[in-house]
Write an enzyme that holds these catalytic residues in place. Structure first.
Site, mmCIF file in Angstrom:
data_model
loop_
_atom_site.group_PDB
_atom_site.id
_atom_site.type_symbol
_atom_site.label_atom_id
_atom_site.label_comp_id
_atom_site.label_asym_id
_atom_site.label_seq_id
_atom_site.Cartn_x
_atom_site.Cartn_y
_atom_site.Cartn_z
ATOM 1 N N ARG A 7 143.279 8.608 -20.298
ATOM 2 C CA ARG A 7 143.524 7.337 -19.602
ATOM 3 C C ARG A 7 143.327 7.567 -18.108
ATOM 4 O O ARG A 7 144.125 8.250 -17.469
ATOM 5 C CB ARG A 7 144.956 6.849 -19.911
ATOM 6 C CG ARG A 7 145.454 5.781 -18.969
ATOM 7 C CD ARG A 7 146.701 5.089 -19.475
ATOM 8 N NE ARG A 7 147.883 5.929 -19.617
ATOM 9 C CZ ARG A 7 148.651 6.371 -18.625
ATOM 10 N NH1 ARG A 7 148.342 6.090 -17.368
ATOM 11 N NH2 ARG A 7 149.722 7.111 -18.869
ATOM 12 N N HIS B 116 149.257 3.327 -16.759
ATOM 13 C CA HIS B 116 149.607 2.931 -18.133
ATOM 14 C C HIS B 116 149.458 1.412 -18.301
ATOM 15 O O HIS B 116 148.847 0.929 -19.247
ATOM 16 C CB HIS B 116 151.038 3.381 -18.448
ATOM 17 C CG HIS B 116 151.585 2.805 -19.703
ATOM 18 N ND1 HIS B 116 151.205 3.250 -20.945
ATOM 19 C CD2 HIS B 116 152.472 1.797 -19.912
ATOM 20 C CE1 HIS B 116 151.837 2.537 -21.871
ATOM 21 N NE2 HIS B 116 152.611 1.655 -21.268
ATOM 22 N N TYR C 24 153.483 10.823 -11.652
ATOM 23 C CA TYR C 24 153.710 11.887 -12.633
ATOM 24 C C TYR C 24 152.455 12.695 -12.972
ATOM 25 O O TYR C 24 152.513 13.635 -13.744
ATOM 26 C CB TYR C 24 154.317 11.303 -13.926
ATOM 27 C CG TYR C 24 153.531 10.140 -14.535
ATOM 28 C CD1 TYR C 24 152.418 10.360 -15.331
ATOM 29 C CD2 TYR C 24 153.905 8.818 -14.294
ATOM 30 C CE1 TYR C 24 151.710 9.303 -15.886
ATOM 31 C CE2 TYR C 24 153.205 7.755 -14.831
ATOM 32 C CZ TYR C 24 152.115 8.002 -15.634
ATOM 33 O OH TYR C 24 151.404 6.954 -16.175
HETATM 34 C C1 LIG Z 1 159.445 0.704 -30.175
HETATM 35 C C2 LIG Z 1 159.080 0.832 -28.711
HETATM 36 N N1 LIG Z 1 159.693 1.751 -27.955
HETATM 37 C C3 LIG Z 1 159.352 1.897 -26.647
HETATM 38 C C4 LIG Z 1 158.407 1.078 -26.084
HETATM 39 C C5 LIG Z 1 158.041 1.222 -24.615
HETATM 40 N N2 LIG Z 1 156.695 1.799 -24.482
HETATM 41 C C6 LIG Z 1 155.631 1.030 -24.176
HETATM 42 S S1 LIG Z 1 154.214 1.893 -24.103
HETATM 43 C C7 LIG Z 1 155.003 3.358 -24.453
HETATM 44 C C8 LIG Z 1 154.238 4.665 -24.524
HETATM 45 C C9 LIG Z 1 153.129 4.617 -25.525
HETATM 46 O O1 LIG Z 1 152.322 5.757 -25.412
HETATM 47 P P1 LIG Z 1 151.157 6.036 -26.430
HETATM 48 O O2 LIG Z 1 151.627 5.799 -27.835
HETATM 49 O O3 LIG Z 1 150.613 7.387 -26.137
HETATM 50 O O4 LIG Z 1 150.089 4.898 -26.140
HETATM 51 P P2 LIG Z 1 149.264 4.579 -24.809
HETATM 52 O O5 LIG Z 1 150.060 3.526 -24.066
HETATM 53 O O6 LIG Z 1 149.096 5.851 -24.046
HETATM 54 O O7 LIG Z 1 147.967 3.998 -25.231
HETATM 55 C C10 LIG Z 1 156.368 3.138 -24.632
HETATM 56 C C11 LIG Z 1 157.357 4.198 -24.940
HETATM 57 C C12 LIG Z 1 157.793 0.109 -26.919
HETATM 58 N N3 LIG Z 1 156.823 -0.692 -26.471
HETATM 59 N N4 LIG Z 1 158.144 0.021 -28.228
#
Ligand SMILES: Cc1ncc(C[n+]2csc(CCOP(=O)(O)OP(=O)(O)O)c2C)c(N)n1
Length: 373
Positions: A272, A276, A285
């Protein structure tokens, strides 16, 4: 008393021998844009490669404009895919209409490739439910973006179950991030797909970061594709910045899913390059040095260099393509900005076929106090 309605264990459907290792898929276009292995048949067609490049470029243009809209207060929030465009583009390109897409919040381009419109996507991020009401198929039978992390994997297993038992010639294609594979829902979904041999392909977009949590702090698994083995299904790693490799791996996985109901987990390695979401500041970070290194693997630059080396994209063709992408996105932005807003009361309209009593109460209360937009 044994339950006579349950089949004896030896009548369970025969399963292929469970895979014991993951495999690393071939790459085709190397980091320098040079061909490192003879291209698969579909990519020998110059027009197909240019079409893939156009989608990748459209994705980048769209992300840039969406972030600009958010920064000027015209969009709620937005999750860009900058740096990882080759994954959703390669995946959607390999899908057929009978397949079902179950995306997260970062695969807008895959939705558009299946008939959603860029202005729909903007409405969605602008908080307008009409943005998840896609008119054209196959997007219409696909799922809207999943924002809860990993909850979409059991849903996708359910879709795959319905496809299999409805004798439909399609597969469920589910996206998830690297962080999402730490959640129970991911394991539950792929476990079911293995136990019931469902036509489910789970694409892990390993962009190295789950907001501020790096891949190395997330799991001790050797690769994320290894997580498939515990479910008794095949795990595959692919270079997610090589759109030809992604497209080829998906094509194989989808054919196996459609014809023999073999599930598969594919880990696409990418990065990425953006924050985010627009609510994040990745510089807090992530080091500049890491970002500089990752930029060398940019999928847009890689495909562009390849096309230039092959004599398929000269400077004027590239300028025309850029102008075409810009015009397409401008058209979508104009349509989004011109969309008349809806009344506040419309928030009750898309949740339930029949509103529960508590929401009926809230709806009535709003009607008493709401004096229009
Ligand atoms: C059940 C839940 N817990 C926490 C969150 C908050 N949250 C949003 S994005 C994220 C990280 C996701 O990372 P990843 O799975 O690697 O996907 P990326 O965003 O990097 O594509 C979190 C913890 C959420 N949306 N849903």
């Amino acid at each position: 008393m044994p339950n006579s309605r349950l089949p004896p264990f030896d009548e369970s459907p025969p399963r292929p021998e469970a895979p014991r290792s993951v495999y690393r898929a071939h790459g085709y276009i190397g980091q320098s844009g040079r061909v490192v292995r003879p291209l698969p048949a579909f990519a020998a067609d110059a027009e197909a490669l240019i079409a893939l490049y156009r989608w990748i470029l459209l994705c980048r243009h769209f992300d840039t404009r969406a972030v600009a809209l958010q920064r000027t207060g015209q969009l709620g929030t937005y999750a860009a895919a900058t740096g990882q465009e080759a994954v959703p583009v390669g995946v959607a390109h390999a899908m057929i209409d009978a397949d079902v897409l179950i995306p997260t919040y970062r695969e807008a381009i895959a939705q558009v490739m299946r008939g959603a419109r860029f202005d729909d996507i903007l409405r969605y991020w602008g908080g307008d439910e009409r943005g998840a009401d896609y008119a054209a198929t196959p997007a219409r039978h696909d799922f809207p973006p999943a924002v809860p992390i990993a909850s979409q994997v059991p849903h996708a297993a359910g879709v795959a179950f319905a496809l299999k038992h409805g004798h439909r010639n399609g597969a469920a294609v589910c996206f998830i991030g690297d962080g999402g594979t730490s959640k129970g829902d991911f394991h539950e979904g792929i476990n079911l797909a293995g136990a019931w041999q469902l036509p489910l392909v789970v694409v892990i977009v390993n962009n190295q970061w789950a907001i501020s949590v790096p891949r190395r702090a997330q799991t001790a698994a050797e690769t994320l594709a290894h997580k498939a083995l515990a479910a008794g299904i095949q795990g595959v790693q692919v270079d997610g910045n090589d759109v030809v490799a992604v497209r080829e791996v998906l094509d194989h996985a989808l054919r196996a899913a459609r014809t023999s109901h073999a599930p598969c987990v594919i880990e696409a390695l990418t990065y990425r390059l953006c924050d985010h979401t627009t609510a994040d500041d990745a510089s807090r970070y992530r080091s500049d040095a890491e970002l500089r290194e990752a930029r060398k693997h940019d999928p847009v630059a890689r495909l562009r260099t390849h096309l230039q080396h092959q004599g398929l994209l000269d400077a004027s063709a590239e300028r025309a393509l850029e102008a075409d992408c810009e015009a397409t996105i401008t058209h979508a932005v104009d349509a989004y900005l011109a969309t008349p807003s809806r009344s506040t009361a419309s928030i009750f309209e898309h949740l339930y076929a029949e509103l529960p009593a508590e929401l009926v109460r809230q709806q009535a209360r709003l009607a008493e106090t709401d004096h229009g937009p």
